[in-house]
Design a protein around this motif. Structure first.
Motif, PDB file in Angstrom:
ATOM      1  N   LEU A   1      91.549  18.305   6.529  1.00  0.00           N
ATOM      2  CA  LEU A   1      90.737  18.182   5.324  1.00  0.00           C
ATOM      3  C   LEU A   1      89.472  19.003   5.482  1.00  0.00           C
ATOM      4  CD1 LEU A   1      90.759  14.383   4.324  1.00  0.00           C
ATOM      5  CD2 LEU A   1      91.983  16.266   3.237  1.00  0.00           C
ATOM      6  N   SER A   2      89.013  19.580   4.394  1.00  0.00           N
ATOM      7  CA  SER A   2      87.726  20.270   4.440  1.00  0.00           C
ATOM      8  C   SER A   2      86.613  19.241   4.639  1.00  0.00           C
ATOM      9  CB  SER A   2      87.493  21.042   3.148  1.00  0.00           C
ATOM     10  OG  SER A   2      87.350  20.140   2.052  1.00  0.00           O
ATOM     11  N   LEU A   3      85.498  19.685   5.154  1.00  0.00           N
ATOM     12  CA  LEU A   3      84.376  18.778   5.393  1.00  0.00           C
ATOM     13  C   LEU A   3      83.914  18.078   4.115  1.00  0.00           C
ATOM     14  CD1 LEU A   3      82.234  17.494   7.166  1.00  0.00           C
ATOM     15  CD2 LEU A   3      80.864  19.587   6.935  1.00  0.00           C
ATOM     16  N   PRO A   4      83.773  18.793   2.989  1.00  0.00           N
ATOM     17  CA  PRO A   4      83.331  18.099   1.773  1.00  0.00           C
ATOM     18  C   PRO A   4      84.279  16.976   1.346  1.00  0.00           C
ATOM     19  CG  PRO A   4      83.062  20.467   1.500  1.00  0.00           C
ATOM     20  CD  PRO A   4      83.844  20.260   2.765  1.00  0.00           C
ATOM     21  N   VAL A   5      85.594  17.222   1.426  1.00  0.00           N
ATOM     22  CA  VAL A   5      86.550  16.193   1.018  1.00  0.00           C
ATOM     23  C   VAL A   5      86.540  15.044   2.018  1.00  0.00           C
ATOM     24  CG1 VAL A   5      88.987  15.678   0.564  1.00  0.00           C
ATOM     25  CG2 VAL A   5      87.997  17.821  -0.244  1.00  0.00           C
ATOM     26  N   ALA A   6      86.543  15.357   3.310  1.00  0.00           N
ATOM     27  CA  ALA A   6      86.504  14.305   4.329  1.00  0.00           C
ATOM     28  C   ALA A   6      85.260  13.442   4.172  1.00  0.00           C
ATOM     29  CB  ALA A   6      86.543  14.926   5.723  1.00  0.00           C
ATOM     30  N   GLN A   7      84.133  14.068   3.850  1.00  0.00           N
ATOM     31  CA  GLN A   7      82.891  13.314   3.688  1.00  0.00           C
ATOM     32  C   GLN A   7      82.946  12.429   2.448  1.00  0.00           C
ATOM     33  OE1 GLN A   7      80.065  13.376   5.944  1.00  0.00           O
ATOM     34  NE2 GLN A   7      79.899  11.492   4.743  1.00  0.00           N
ATOM     35  N   ARG A   8      83.567  12.917   1.389  1.00  0.00           N
ATOM     36  CA  ARG A   8      83.696  12.085   0.181  1.00  0.00           C
ATOM     37  C   ARG A   8      84.494  10.826   0.496  1.00  0.00           C
ATOM     38  NH1 ARG A   8      85.999  15.651  -4.589  1.00  0.00           N
ATOM     39  NH2 ARG A   8      85.744  13.686  -5.749  1.00  0.00           N
TER      40      ARG A   8
ATOM     41  N   ILE B   1      86.455   5.308   3.759  1.00  0.00           N
ATOM     42  CA  ILE B   1      87.795   5.672   4.225  1.00  0.00           C
ATOM     43  C   ILE B   1      87.695   6.820   5.218  1.00  0.00           C
ATOM     44  CG2 ILE B   1      90.026   6.647   3.520  1.00  0.00           C
ATOM     45  CD1 ILE B   1      89.568   5.263   0.794  1.00  0.00           C
ATOM     46  N   ARG B   2      88.314   6.658   6.377  1.00  0.00           N
ATOM     47  CA  ARG B   2      88.350   7.716   7.385  1.00  0.00           C
ATOM     48  C   ARG B   2      89.775   8.237   7.494  1.00  0.00           C
ATOM     49  NH1 ARG B   2      84.060   8.491  10.760  1.00  0.00           N
ATOM     50  NH2 ARG B   2      82.253   7.182  10.267  1.00  0.00           N
ATOM     51  N   VAL B   3      89.965   9.489   7.112  1.00  0.00           N
ATOM     52  CA  VAL B   3      91.289  10.109   7.099  1.00  0.00           C
ATOM     53  C   VAL B   3      91.493  10.861   8.413  1.00  0.00           C
ATOM     54  CG1 VAL B   3      92.845  11.686   5.908  1.00  0.00           C
ATOM     55  CG2 VAL B   3      91.175  10.352   4.590  1.00  0.00           C
ATOM     56  N   ARG B   4      92.533  10.474   9.143  1.00  0.00           N
ATOM     57  CA  ARG B   4      92.812  11.057  10.452  1.00  0.00           C
ATOM     58  C   ARG B   4      93.742  12.260  10.310  1.00  0.00           C
ATOM     59  NH1 ARG B   4      94.642   6.006  14.091  1.00  0.00           N
ATOM     60  NH2 ARG B   4      94.294   7.524  15.776  1.00  0.00           N
ATOM     61  N   THR B   5      93.289  13.424  10.724  1.00  0.00           N
ATOM     62  CA  THR B   5      94.113  14.620  10.694  1.00  0.00           C
ATOM     63  C   THR B   5      95.010  14.664  11.922  1.00  0.00           C
ATOM     64  OG1 THR B   5      92.524  15.920   9.417  1.00  0.00           O
ATOM     65  CG2 THR B   5      94.063  17.144  10.801  1.00  0.00           C
TER      66      THR B   5
END
Length: 507
Positions: free
Chosen positions: A286-293, A299-303
């Motif tokens: 995920l890009s930083l802006p999307v991950a931060q949103r 919600i923490r999305v694990r890549t």
């Protein structure tokens, strides 16, 4: 270790536990029911479709719960399932059919014309209609009903017996059928299932296509091993997905485009998604802006990262690092070894880039009918040459830098096009860009950037783009040539076909 009948054993342990639901048709199976359905498919394949152990059974259709009855039914009958990419054109599908030579093709109603055309090219192919048979076709529901299913566990098989084939996208040539086995499925369960702590109480919403390893294994096959439940829609539709995530799902895996669509939806509210305890992402970080949103929504999305050839799980990022290690695919999981090597096969120092090698029980035995490609990819001591350029930081986190074949050498320096592309993508006039190497008398190779313009934007031209890069990149990384295009060439999966661009740049 021998291959055992996962579904029959799960049906014995938890027969009444919900296993599978089709969100569009409403069809539901508990484990006993799914085991019976798979056994009926195995019987129908032998009795009505003329298939014998080792034969291939192709499937062309959108995602549906019935797919998993086909998958486990093939295991029972000793058949090899071939899920076809329904996004491909008929001539592209014909290439795959010619390669795997299936004895029968199961198809959904939406692909009836394509199935008929494919059958005309392959005499002797049995067409099996899921949704109403025409003359000369077998009727799937009727054939399954007209059997006496044997729900007992099938005889043991070698764990490396081919179970299903998944075709690569073929960005550099003819698609290859990657052999998938029981050993790979079990290793993937241990790699991903333990990492996200899957249990029999978990419910997965699976929105990924079932002709792809992620659709089958992230995390569906692992959830079945744990005794949980899988929800299958016909495709990804944000409204439907959000309802399932709010009301039922406890785990979820998607690609960046899915996460972007979800969080851009006006009904998205992290407070209503608290039942989902694990979020995973693959295909790209995920890009930083999307991950931060997402973090802002709690919600923490694990890549993670894997390949069709690796079953797929290799890496996974821990939840605490989704922002601090943005761009990383995490650390290698339990049953996977990795190395990063230079062109001479020597391990590179920490922080340096090289080719990622992978070894473990999750690695494919090879490619269908392609001993040459198998020998090239899987070499001494079982190491798979991934074709990815990777680096490892001081904390043991891995980053995928680029594709090995996309790298070029300019004046003795390695240039990774993905790094240059990431810079150019930030230019307001550029909507998409791809960089390839082209011959140069002085430097050996230099870069050429092909780019598409954003709506209502004028072409900035070579000089402006070169100056933009000069402020952000070392001189040897700056493309020597720039070319605006209406659209970048892509294959049926949406991946840029860089070989076309390389061929153009070398003319």
């Amino acid at each position: 270790m021998e291959m055992f009948d996962l579904l029959a054993h799960r049906a014995r342990v938890t027969p009444a536990r919900p296993a599978l639901e089709d969100l569009d048709s409403g069809e539901r199976y508990d484990y006993a029911g799914l085991n019976e359905r798979a056994a009926r498919l195995a019987a129908a394949a032998r009795e009505h479709w003329g298939l014998q152990e080792g034969d291939r059974l192709a499937f062309l259709g959108h995602s549906r719960a019935e797919f998993f009855a086909m998958l486990f039914g093939c295991a029972k009958a000793g058949l090899i399932l071939v899920p076809l990419n329904w996004r491909l054109a008929v001539p592209e599908l014909a290439v795959l059919m010619d390669d795997c030579e299936p004895g029968a093709l199961i198809f959904g109603a939406e692909f009836a014309d394509a199935a008929t055309t494919l059958a005309e090219r392959q005499p002797g192919l049995t067409l099996v209609a899921l949704d109403g048979a025409a003359a000369g076709q077998r009727d799937y529901p009727a054939d399954l009903a007209d059997t006496e299913p044997d729900t007992r566990a099938h005889p043991d098989k070698d764990p490396d017996t081919p179970w299903y084939l998944l075709y690569t996208s073929g960005t550099t040539g003819k698609p290859k059928g990657v052999i998938q086995t029981f050993r790979m499925m079990l290793a993937n369960y241990l790699n991903i299932g333990l990492a996200v702590e899957l249990t029999g109480s978990d419910v997965l919403l699976n929105v990924l296509p079932l002709f792809h390893t992620a659709g089958i294994n992230l995390y569906s096959s692992a959830v079945f091993l744990a005794g949980g439940s899988v929800l299958v829609p016909r495709g990804f539709e944000p409204d439907q997905a959000l309802r399932a995530l709010e009301e039922r799902a406890t785990v979820f895996f998607g690609v960046p485009a899915v996460y972007q669509a979800l969080i851009d939806h006006p009904a998205f509210d992290g407070r209503r998604l608290e039942r989902v305890r694990s979020w995973g992402c693959g295909g790209a970080p995920l890009s930083l802006p999307v991950a931060q949103r997402y973090v802002d929504q709690g919600i923490r999305v694990r890549t993670g990262m894997g390949m069709t050839e690796t079953g797929p799980t290799v890496f996974l990022l821990d939840e605490d690092s989704v922002i601090d290690k943005i761009g990383s695919v995490g650390r290698p999981q339990l049953l996977t070894e990795v190395r990063i090597v230079d062109r001479d096969g020597r391990d590179v120092p920490e922080g340096e880039a090289g080719e990622l090698l992978i070894r473990g029980p999750n690695i494919t035995p090879g490619y269908w009918n392609r001993p040459d490609a198998t020998a090239e990819a899987i070499r001494a001591d079982g190491w798979l040459h991934s074709g990815d350029v990777a680096r490892r930081d001081a904390d043991g986190y891995y980053y995928i830098v680029d594709r090995w074949k996309d790298m070029y050498i300019s004046g003795g320096e390695n240039v990774y096009p993905a790094e240059v592309e990431q810079v150019l993508e930030q230019h307001p006039a550029i909507a998409e860009v791809a960089v390839v190497g082209m011959p140069d008398e002085r430097w050996g190779e230099v870069g050429k950037a092909y780019y598409g313009l954003s709506p209502d934007q004028d072409d900035p031209g070579d000089q402006a783009l070169r100056a933009y890069c000069r402020e952000r990149l070392a001189g040897y990384k700056i493309p020597k040539a720039f070319q605006a295009v209406d659209a970048l060439p892509r294959n049926a999966l949406g991946k840029v076909t860089k070989q076309e661009l390389r061929d153009d740049a070398r003319r």
